[in-house]
Write an enzyme that holds these catalytic residues in place. Sequence first.
Site, PDB file in Angstrom:
ATOM      1  CG  HIS A  72      -1.650  -0.695   0.853  1.00  0.00           C
ATOM      2  ND1 HIS A  72      -3.299  -0.550   1.843  1.00  0.00           N
ATOM      3  CD2 HIS A  72      -1.915  -1.596   0.039  1.00  0.00           C
ATOM      4  CE1 HIS A  72      -4.235  -1.769   1.472  1.00  0.00           C
ATOM      5  NE2 HIS A  72      -3.885  -1.988   0.523  1.00  0.00           N
ATOM      6  CE1 TYR A 201      -4.770   3.838   8.775  1.00  0.00           C
ATOM      7  CE2 TYR A 201      -5.608   3.550  12.078  1.00  0.00           C
ATOM      8  CZ  TYR A 201      -4.263   3.627  10.282  1.00  0.00           C
ATOM      9  OH  TYR A 201      -3.212   2.091  11.171  1.00  0.00           O
ATOM     10  N   PRO A 292      -2.933  -0.077  19.050  1.00  0.00           N
ATOM     11  CG  PRO A 292      -4.232  -1.216  18.620  1.00  0.00           C
ATOM     12  CD  PRO A 292      -4.662  -1.047  20.015  1.00  0.00           C
ATOM     13  CE  LYS A 296       5.284   3.112  12.996  1.00  0.00           C
ATOM     14  NZ  LYS A 296       5.281   2.210  11.837  1.00  0.00           N
ATOM     15  CE1 TYR A 384      -0.376   3.581  10.134  1.00  0.00           C
ATOM     16  CE2 TYR A 384       0.232   3.341   7.872  1.00  0.00           C
ATOM     17  CZ  TYR A 384      -0.399   2.783   8.641  1.00  0.00           C
ATOM     18  OH  TYR A 384      -1.446   1.812   8.601  1.00  0.00           O
TER      19      TYR A 384
HETATM   20  P1  FAD Z   1       3.069 -11.629  21.903  1.00  0.00           P
HETATM   21  O1  FAD Z   1       2.889 -11.916  19.588  1.00  0.00           O
HETATM   22  O2  FAD Z   1       2.269 -11.422  22.799  1.00  0.00           O
HETATM   23  O3  FAD Z   1       3.892 -13.475  21.593  1.00  0.00           O
HETATM   24  C1  FAD Z   1       4.565 -14.095  22.839  1.00  0.00           C
HETATM   25  C2  FAD Z   1       4.692 -15.402  22.851  1.00  0.00           C
HETATM   26  O4  FAD Z   1       4.834 -15.994  24.182  1.00  0.00           O
HETATM   27  C3  FAD Z   1       2.703 -15.772  23.099  1.00  0.00           C
HETATM   28  O5  FAD Z   1       2.620 -16.429  21.962  1.00  0.00           O
HETATM   29  C4  FAD Z   1       2.702 -16.508  24.803  1.00  0.00           C
HETATM   30  O6  FAD Z   1       1.283 -17.412  24.330  1.00  0.00           O
HETATM   31  C5  FAD Z   1       3.602 -16.882  24.607  1.00  0.00           C
HETATM   32  N1  FAD Z   1       3.613 -16.611  26.026  1.00  0.00           N
HETATM   33  C6  FAD Z   1       2.677 -15.563  26.488  1.00  0.00           C
HETATM   34  N2  FAD Z   1       3.886 -16.515  28.664  1.00  0.00           N
HETATM   35  C7  FAD Z   1       4.384 -17.697  27.963  1.00  0.00           C
HETATM   36  C8  FAD Z   1       5.014 -18.192  29.267  1.00  0.00           C
HETATM   37  N3  FAD Z   1       4.816 -18.040  30.010  1.00  0.00           N
HETATM   38  N4  FAD Z   1       5.909 -19.392  28.658  1.00  0.00           N
HETATM   39  C9  FAD Z   1       5.928 -20.141  27.156  1.00  0.00           C
HETATM   40  N5  FAD Z   1       5.197 -18.727  26.511  1.00  0.00           N
HETATM   41  C10 FAD Z   1       4.618 -17.665  26.872  1.00  0.00           C
HETATM   42  N6  FAD Z   1       0.778  -4.195  15.453  1.00  0.00           N
HETATM   43  C11 FAD Z   1       1.174  -3.622  14.501  1.00  0.00           C
HETATM   44  O7  FAD Z   1       2.425  -3.683  13.714  1.00  0.00           O
HETATM   45  N7  FAD Z   1       0.377  -3.874  13.492  1.00  0.00           N
HETATM   46  C12 FAD Z   1      -0.742  -3.595  13.344  1.00  0.00           C
HETATM   47  O8  FAD Z   1      -1.316  -3.764  12.691  1.00  0.00           O
HETATM   48  C13 FAD Z   1      -0.715  -4.513  14.582  1.00  0.00           C
HETATM   49  N8  FAD Z   1      -2.628  -4.425  14.628  1.00  0.00           N
HETATM   50  C14 FAD Z   1      -3.059  -4.816  15.777  1.00  0.00           C
HETATM   51  C15 FAD Z   1      -3.899  -5.079  16.221  1.00  0.00           C
HETATM   52  C16 FAD Z   1      -4.435  -5.807  17.371  1.00  0.00           C
HETATM   53  C17 FAD Z   1      -5.809  -6.439  17.375  1.00  0.00           C
HETATM   54  C18 FAD Z   1      -3.698  -6.083  18.389  1.00  0.00           C
HETATM   55  C19 FAD Z   1      -4.714  -6.656  19.564  1.00  0.00           C
HETATM   56  C20 FAD Z   1      -2.235  -5.964  18.121  1.00  0.00           C
HETATM   57  C21 FAD Z   1      -1.787  -5.394  16.774  1.00  0.00           C
HETATM   58  N9  FAD Z   1      -0.056  -5.087  16.653  1.00  0.00           N
HETATM   59  C22 FAD Z   1      -0.242  -4.629  15.633  1.00  0.00           C
HETATM   60  C23 FAD Z   1       0.568  -5.708  18.151  1.00  0.00           C
HETATM   61  C24 FAD Z   1       1.219  -6.485  17.566  1.00  0.00           C
HETATM   62  O9  FAD Z   1       0.831  -7.472  17.436  1.00  0.00           O
HETATM   63  C25 FAD Z   1       2.244  -7.306  18.607  1.00  0.00           C
HETATM   64  O10 FAD Z   1       3.308  -6.336  18.853  1.00  0.00           O
HETATM   65  C26 FAD Z   1       3.312  -8.324  18.261  1.00  0.00           C
HETATM   66  O11 FAD Z   1       2.399  -9.621  18.528  1.00  0.00           O
HETATM   67  C27 FAD Z   1       4.271  -8.207  19.534  1.00  0.00           C
HETATM   68  O12 FAD Z   1       4.574  -9.779  19.729  1.00  0.00           O
HETATM   69  P2  FAD Z   1       5.862 -10.334  20.490  1.00  0.00           P
HETATM   70  O13 FAD Z   1       6.323 -11.635  19.796  1.00  0.00           O
HETATM   71  O14 FAD Z   1       6.548  -9.626  21.032  1.00  0.00           O
HETATM   72  O15 FAD Z   1       4.740 -10.762  21.705  1.00  0.00           O
HETATM   73  C1  PHB Z   2      -5.027  -4.983  11.593  1.00  0.00           C
HETATM   74  O1  PHB Z   2      -5.875  -4.310  10.074  1.00  0.00           O
HETATM   75  O2  PHB Z   2      -5.607  -5.391  11.525  1.00  0.00           O
HETATM   76  C2  PHB Z   2      -4.525  -3.005  11.440  1.00  0.00           C
HETATM   77  C3  PHB Z   2      -3.983  -1.678  10.493  1.00  0.00           C
HETATM   78  C4  PHB Z   2      -3.911  -0.755  10.825  1.00  0.00           C
HETATM   79  C5  PHB Z   2      -3.705  -0.812  12.327  1.00  0.00           C
HETATM   80  C6  PHB Z   2      -4.046  -1.230  13.344  1.00  0.00           C
HETATM   81  C7  PHB Z   2      -4.640  -2.876  12.708  1.00  0.00           C
HETATM   82  O3  PHB Z   2      -3.000   0.776  13.110  1.00  0.00           O
END
Ligand code: FAD
Ligand code: PHB
Length: 390
Positions: A72, A201, A292, A296, A384
Amino acid sequence: MRTQVGIVGAGPAGLTLAHLLQREGIESVVLEDRSREYVEQRLRAGVLEQAIADLLVESGAGERLRGEGIVHEGIELQFDRERHRIPLRDLTGGRSIVIYGQTEIVKDLIRLRLAAGLPLLFEVGDVSVDDLESERPSIRFAHEGAEHVLECDVVAGCDGYHGVCRPSIPAGVLSEFSRDYPFGWLGILAEVAPSNDELVYAHHERGFALLSLRSPELSRLYIQCRPDEDLAEWHDDRIWEELQLRLGLDGWTLAEGLILEKGITGMRSYVAEPMRFGRLFLAGDAAHIVPPTGAKGLNLALHDVRLLAEALVSWYRTGSSELLDGYSDACLRRVWRAEHFSWWMTSMLHRFDSGDDFDLRLQLSQLRYVTTSSAASTSLAENYVGIDRI
Ligand code: FAD
Ligand code: PHB
């Protein structure tokens, strides 16, 4: 059991770290408390900064991303029933974003790791991290009915916001910073072609709404809701009605389809400093979260593990701990930029019940400025798509 890097958590941070280390000949064991099915289905992010998409492709994990990721070159901001395009690519010297679901990244990385026969254990229990200030930190866990101790050179805490690694750091070591928002997002995945070519947005007096997508056949949509909203009160018709109200424009309607998934996400900003304690290194949501609105969180998690992988490679190759010692500060510079940007986007676009319309007027003024001033829109665009050097 012994390994070089013990990784707690098989989210995007843990899996990408394991992948980057493996390419440099560094061993790791990844421990995940959920099942493979659960982590592969957990619906979350969808927007990748170009640098992060490039990291995945260049490291050999981007075969499907290259084919299925959707580039995009702009996003749209909607307010006062008008849409305004922010031409990301034109404003940033050619950079764009890639739409590719977090679930797909996780599936790709899991498949690569298991195909290579490398250790990745699901459904581990009772995980604890010990001896973090020694040269032999360890991870205790239960798996398939047996207790294990994994001895490591370093432990990577990639276990997300609710994990065990950060709370294992003794009280008084970390400084914590946070902000709660008085709302959440209700998100759906729907079986319908996205009604717009780019993300929208939308600022609306009923609250924020976002139109996004996962593929040419799948729309991802969000609406601002109460943080304690009861999902049971949101039947499908009510969700579509609210989305139509907030995203609707004269001459444009949102196409509706079968809702495949729905869920509510809370909104919080949080940073723990430093992202290290002895031989434990925190990465991704384990150390920081953002609302979100700026897209980021996933990107930050992968920027962290890129730096951590580089620092570990340098330590193993040269014996110098310089990069490991600088890891936390290097990450936190980008983390705080993303914290500010996410807070700013959130503040500009959501409805705050502050009693009068002062906030609303400020938001509309800011939106008009951001969509008409090239200085302001360039600032939004470069944040962004992701700032290169920070
Ligand atoms: P997580 O994905 O939380 O992974 C952590 C892992 O550790 C999990 O699998 C969990 O099960 C595991 N775990 C937890 N505790 C334990 C334990 N005790 N022992 C072993 N394993 C454990 N970010 C963006 O950049 N762009 C977006 O568009 C965006 N949209 C989002 C939309 C939504 C609805 C949400 C909820 C989040 C969004 N995010 C977005 C944020 C993004 O999803 C998170 O920042 C990302 O998942 C972080 O990755 P991580 O690996 O650090 O943590
Ligand atoms: C998504 O597609 O899940 C999404 C896109 C943009 C955002 C957050 C989530 O800022």
